[in-house]
Design a protein around this motif. Structure first.
Motif, PDB file in Angstrom:
ATOM      1  N   VAL A   1       0.803  -1.221   0.000  1.00  0.00           N
ATOM      2  CA  VAL A   1       0.000   0.000   0.000  1.00  0.00           C
ATOM      3  C   VAL A   1       0.835   1.269   0.000  1.00  0.00           C
ATOM      4  O   VAL A   1       0.297   2.359  -0.145  1.00  0.00           O
ATOM      5  CB  VAL A   1      -0.986   0.018   1.191  1.00  0.00           C
ATOM      6  CG1 VAL A   1      -1.993  -1.110   1.063  1.00  0.00           C
ATOM      7  CG2 VAL A   1      -0.256  -0.056   2.519  1.00  0.00           C
ATOM      8  N   THR A   2       2.182   1.150   0.126  1.00  0.00           N
ATOM      9  CA  THR A   2       3.030   2.339   0.096  1.00  0.00           C
ATOM     10  C   THR A   2       3.398   2.736  -1.337  1.00  0.00           C
ATOM     11  O   THR A   2       4.029   3.761  -1.539  1.00  0.00           O
ATOM     12  CB  THR A   2       4.324   2.128   0.907  1.00  0.00           C
ATOM     13  OG1 THR A   2       5.117   1.121   0.284  1.00  0.00           O
ATOM     14  CG2 THR A   2       4.022   1.750   2.349  1.00  0.00           C
ATOM     15  N   CYS A   3       3.005   1.933  -2.338  1.00  0.00           N
ATOM     16  CA  CYS A   3       3.305   2.250  -3.733  1.00  0.00           C
ATOM     17  C   CYS A   3       2.206   3.136  -4.314  1.00  0.00           C
ATOM     18  O   CYS A   3       1.018   2.865  -4.129  1.00  0.00           O
ATOM     19  CB  CYS A   3       3.425   0.960  -4.548  1.00  0.00           C
ATOM     20  SG  CYS A   3       3.860   1.271  -6.297  1.00  0.00           S
ATOM     21  N   LYS A   4       2.599   4.170  -5.031  1.00  0.00           N
ATOM     22  CA  LYS A   4       1.600   5.077  -5.591  1.00  0.00           C
ATOM     23  C   LYS A   4       0.803   4.446  -6.727  1.00  0.00           C
ATOM     24  O   LYS A   4      -0.239   4.964  -7.102  1.00  0.00           O
ATOM     25  CB  LYS A   4       2.232   6.393  -6.032  1.00  0.00           C
ATOM     26  CG  LYS A   4       2.996   6.356  -7.323  1.00  0.00           C
ATOM     27  CD  LYS A   4       3.464   7.757  -7.658  1.00  0.00           C
ATOM     28  CE  LYS A   4       4.074   7.846  -9.015  1.00  0.00           C
ATOM     29  NZ  LYS A   4       4.486   9.218  -9.337  1.00  0.00           N
ATOM     30  N   HIS A   5       1.260   3.325  -7.268  1.00  0.00           N
ATOM     31  CA  HIS A   5       0.538   2.656  -8.346  1.00  0.00           C
ATOM     32  C   HIS A   5      -0.505   1.669  -7.824  1.00  0.00           C
ATOM     33  O   HIS A   5      -1.259   1.109  -8.601  1.00  0.00           O
ATOM     34  CB  HIS A   5       1.520   1.928  -9.270  1.00  0.00           C
ATOM     35  CG  HIS A   5       2.590   2.823  -9.802  1.00  0.00           C
ATOM     36  ND1 HIS A   5       2.321   3.882 -10.649  1.00  0.00           N
ATOM     37  CD2 HIS A   5       3.923   2.840  -9.584  1.00  0.00           C
ATOM     38  CE1 HIS A   5       3.448   4.503 -10.933  1.00  0.00           C
ATOM     39  NE2 HIS A   5       4.431   3.894 -10.303  1.00  0.00           N
ATOM     40  N   ASN A   6      -0.525   1.445  -6.508  1.00  0.00           N
ATOM     41  CA  ASN A   6      -1.471   0.529  -5.896  1.00  0.00           C
ATOM     42  C   ASN A   6      -2.808   1.236  -5.698  1.00  0.00           C
ATOM     43  O   ASN A   6      -2.889   2.259  -5.038  1.00  0.00           O
ATOM     44  CB  ASN A   6      -0.925   0.036  -4.549  1.00  0.00           C
ATOM     45  CG  ASN A   6      -1.835  -0.970  -3.879  1.00  0.00           C
ATOM     46  OD1 ASN A   6      -3.050  -0.899  -3.975  1.00  0.00           O
ATOM     47  ND2 ASN A   6      -1.235  -1.903  -3.181  1.00  0.00           N
ATOM     48  N   HIS A   7      -3.846   0.669  -6.284  1.00  0.00           N
ATOM     49  CA  HIS A   7      -5.197   1.214  -6.159  1.00  0.00           C
ATOM     50  C   HIS A   7      -6.104   0.099  -5.659  1.00  0.00           C
ATOM     51  O   HIS A   7      -6.559  -0.742  -6.433  1.00  0.00           O
ATOM     52  CB  HIS A   7      -5.704   1.732  -7.505  1.00  0.00           C
ATOM     53  CG  HIS A   7      -4.842   2.809  -8.081  1.00  0.00           C
ATOM     54  ND1 HIS A   7      -4.987   4.139  -7.752  1.00  0.00           N
ATOM     55  CD2 HIS A   7      -3.792   2.749  -8.936  1.00  0.00           C
ATOM     56  CE1 HIS A   7      -4.086   4.850  -8.398  1.00  0.00           C
ATOM     57  NE2 HIS A   7      -3.352   4.036  -9.123  1.00  0.00           N
ATOM     58  N   SER A   8      -6.287   0.077  -4.336  1.00  0.00           N
ATOM     59  CA  SER A   8      -7.123  -0.944  -3.704  1.00  0.00           C
ATOM     60  C   SER A   8      -6.684  -2.351  -4.068  1.00  0.00           C
ATOM     61  O   SER A   8      -7.494  -3.211  -4.371  1.00  0.00           O
ATOM     62  CB  SER A   8      -8.599  -0.729  -4.064  1.00  0.00           C
ATOM     63  OG  SER A   8      -9.034   0.532  -3.645  1.00  0.00           O
ATOM     64  N   GLY A   9      -5.380  -2.584  -4.079  1.00  0.00           N
ATOM     65  CA  GLY A   9      -4.837  -3.908  -4.339  1.00  0.00           C
ATOM     66  C   GLY A   9      -4.587  -4.227  -5.801  1.00  0.00           C
ATOM     67  O   GLY A   9      -4.138  -5.313  -6.134  1.00  0.00           O
ATOM     68  N   LYS A  10      -4.865  -3.274  -6.673  1.00  0.00           N
ATOM     69  CA  LYS A  10      -4.608  -3.470  -8.101  1.00  0.00           C
ATOM     70  C   LYS A  10      -3.550  -2.485  -8.558  1.00  0.00           C
ATOM     71  O   LYS A  10      -3.507  -1.359  -8.098  1.00  0.00           O
ATOM     72  CB  LYS A  10      -5.891  -3.272  -8.906  1.00  0.00           C
ATOM     73  CG  LYS A  10      -6.913  -4.345  -8.619  1.00  0.00           C
ATOM     74  CD  LYS A  10      -8.066  -4.259  -9.575  1.00  0.00           C
ATOM     75  CE  LYS A  10      -9.018  -5.413  -9.290  1.00  0.00           C
ATOM     76  NZ  LYS A  10     -10.056  -5.483 -10.278  1.00  0.00           N
ATOM     77  N   CYS A  11      -2.726  -2.926  -9.492  1.00  0.00           N
ATOM     78  CA  CYS A  11      -1.655  -2.084  -9.999  1.00  0.00           C
ATOM     79  C   CYS A  11      -2.171  -1.222 -11.145  1.00  0.00           C
ATOM     80  O   CYS A  11      -2.875  -1.708 -12.028  1.00  0.00           O
ATOM     81  CB  CYS A  11      -0.493  -2.957 -10.483  1.00  0.00           C
ATOM     82  SG  CYS A  11       0.912  -1.996 -11.066  1.00  0.00           S
ATOM     83  N   GLY A  12      -1.801   0.060 -11.135  1.00  0.00           N
ATOM     84  CA  GLY A  12      -2.242   0.987 -12.162  1.00  0.00           C
ATOM     85  C   GLY A  12      -1.283   1.134 -13.330  1.00  0.00           C
ATOM     86  O   GLY A  12      -1.476   1.993 -14.181  1.00  0.00           O
ATOM     87  N   MET A  13      -0.252   0.279 -13.396  1.00  0.00           N
ATOM     88  CA  MET A  13       0.726   0.379 -14.479  1.00  0.00           C
ATOM     89  C   MET A  13       0.428  -0.639 -15.578  1.00  0.00           C
ATOM     90  O   MET A  13      -0.114  -1.704 -15.314  1.00  0.00           O
ATOM     91  CB  MET A  13       2.135   0.152 -13.933  1.00  0.00           C
ATOM     92  CG  MET A  13       2.559   1.207 -12.935  1.00  0.00           C
ATOM     93  SD  MET A  13       4.288   1.052 -12.487  1.00  0.00           S
ATOM     94  CE  MET A  13       5.062   1.635 -13.987  1.00  0.00           C
ATOM     95  N   ASN A  14       0.803  -0.311 -16.817  1.00  0.00           N
ATOM     96  CA  ASN A  14       0.646  -1.238 -17.937  1.00  0.00           C
ATOM     97  C   ASN A  14       1.608  -2.411 -17.846  1.00  0.00           C
ATOM     98  O   ASN A  14       1.303  -3.507 -18.283  1.00  0.00           O
ATOM     99  CB  ASN A  14       0.875  -0.532 -19.269  1.00  0.00           C
ATOM    100  CG  ASN A  14      -0.246   0.399 -19.623  1.00  0.00           C
ATOM    101  OD1 ASN A  14      -1.401   0.111 -19.352  1.00  0.00           O
ATOM    102  ND2 ASN A  14       0.091   1.528 -20.209  1.00  0.00           N
TER     103      ASN A  14
END
Length: 104
Positions: A9-22
């Motif tokens: 949860v400390t990663c900015k790409h983490n959105h409710s347990g899902k990764c926001g990166m391609n």
């Protein structure tokens, strides 16, 4: 292309347990090299029903794997259908790493 779940949860790409990166990159020591510390940018960390999960998250990302000692590494791509990143010893780590057995 694995289904990537992130529990760091400390990663900015983490959105409710899902990764926001391609795509992400996993380094030789199973560490997620694509990790980027969340400096307080606004994001939604609430638990959401699967039907209304984060719209800017990708359901299947490309995972480049530099961990040549992992049995899941297939020509520098992760061969798993499901992959999970957790925070272990203060680092984002691929918990699906399967080290190759060394024969001496």
């Amino acid at each position: 292309m694995p289904n990537l779940r992130c529990h760091d949860v400390t990663c900015k790409h983490n959105h409710s347990g899902k990764c926001g990166m391609n795509s992400i990159k996993v380094s030789f020591n199973a560490r997620c090299s694509s990790y980027d510390f969340d400096h307080g940018e606004q994001k939604n960390d609430m638990e959401l029903a699967e039907e209304i999960a984060c719209s800017n998250c990708i359901s299947r990302q490309k995972v480049c794997c530099e961990d040549i000692n992992c049995m899941n590494n297939d020509s520098r791509q992760c061969s798993l259908n499901n992959l999970r990143i957790d925070r272990i010893s203060n680092s984002p780590i691929c918990v699906n790493e399967r080290p190759k057995k060394s024969y001496k």
